[in-house]
Design an enzyme around this catalytic site. Structure first.
Site: not given
Ligand code: NAP
Length: 307
Positions: A134, A137-138
């Protein structure tokens, strides 16, 4: 105590949320059971540039808008996970979550699909320590770092582009010599100076003590194996449908996608399915939303014909 419902929608991606909007507007008082990650894949997608009506919108923002619209018309959302179903005895169907048992006259399955793993040594151990599925997200954790993106489809290229906001270098590593991604994304990536493409190459191992530090990469044409230093490995190698709990109860194809008819009905009358859980071909947010609409209309007609 078993809670009785008219219609339960399992899953909260574009298919589930659109089904909820239509079911709520048809006065079916739907209950949506969200699953572990509200919004599904689109909620962890960066820019969405091909959803009609939005020139460009972030995946989480699109999810939030769909959710607000579903709730505005009366959808109730249960933040829970369906662990078991019994669809074998016909309507009412039994649906069990971590915290509650339900009976529903009709069910719409919109459980979507989950990211596939590469399956190479080191991958599982280094998830959250440089291995990610992701970018939204990261990506932030890779400011001025070197990252690899594995895959050659739309996700790999789209999320590779997103990662250039943070990373100093993004190498998109694809197992063939031609990308699967669409022309528009390919052009954008080829014009981005932080992106390089490495073709005909697969990862054989991801290494690092406590965090990703190195990978072993093999050229599948020459057989040449090299060690590369890197800080992150983002894997976008496709998805598998989330159908485990329906095995033995609903008909599936050889890849475990649910089989539906033209009314989005599964092999069990009164059980409908929409989105990637039953779509091995199109897999777009907009096609999933369309199928969610069809499933809700079909479910409403099925319910009113019975009553
Ligand atoms: P995908 O289209 O299935 O592509 C997966 C990629 O991973 C392929 O290039 C595949 O290689 C590669 N791959 C598969 N297994 C691998 C392995 N074990 N090792 C190395 N590489 C492997 O999946 P996706 O990119 O996630 O896209 C899914 C769907 O969402 C598609 O329909 C796509 O159009 C859609 N989507 C659209 C957008 C957009 O329109 N902006 C953005 C994201 C996703 P091969 O090419 O050799 O098979």
């Amino acid at each position: 105590m078993t809670q009785k419902e008219n219609i339960i929608i399992i899953g909260s991606g574009p298919a589930g949320l659109t089904a909820a909007i239509y079911a709520a507007r048809a006065n079916l008082n739907p209950l949506m059971i969200s699953g572990n990650e509200f919004g599904g894949q689109i909620a962890i997608t960066s820019e969405v540039e091909n959803y009609p009506g939005f020139d460009s919108i972030l995946g989480p923002d699109l999810t939030e808008k769909m959710k607000a619209q579903a709730e505005k018309f009366g959808t109730r959302i249960q933040y829970d996970y369906v662990s078991e179903v019994d669809l074998t005895k016909g309507s009412p169907f039994r649906v069990k979550t971590y915290s509650q048992e339900y009976e529903a006259k009709a069910v719409i399955i919109a459980t979507g699909a989950s990211a596939k793993r590469l399956g190479v040594p080191g991958e599982s151990e280094l998830i959250g320590k440089g291995v990610s599925y992701c970018a939204t997200c990261d990506g932030f954790f890779f400011k001025n770092k070197d990252v690899l993106v594995i895959g050659g489809g739309d996700s790999a290229v789209q999320e590779g582009l997103f990662l250039t906001k943070y990373a100093s270098q993004v190498r998109i590593v694809h197992r063939r010599d031609q990308l699967r991604a669409g022309e528009f994304l390919k052009k954008q990536a080829s014009e981005n100076e932080k992106i390089t493409f490495v073709y005909d190459t697969v990862l054989e191992e991801i290494k690092g003590s406590g965090k990703v530090q190195e990978v072993t990469a093999k050229n599948v044409k020459t057989g040449n194996v090299e060690a590369w230093n890197t800080d992150g490995v983002f894997v976008f190698v496709g998805h598998f449908p989330n159908t485990d709990i329906f095995k033995g109860q609903l008909k599936m194809d050889e890849q475990n996608f649910l089989i539906t008819d033209k009314n989005m009905q599964t092999s069990v009358e009164g059980v409908f399915a929409a989105g990637e859980v039953q779509d091995p071909i199109y897999k777009q947010a907009v096609s999933s939303a369309g199928q969610g609409c069809q499933a809700a209309i079909a479910a409403e007609r099925w319910l009113s014909a019975r009553e």
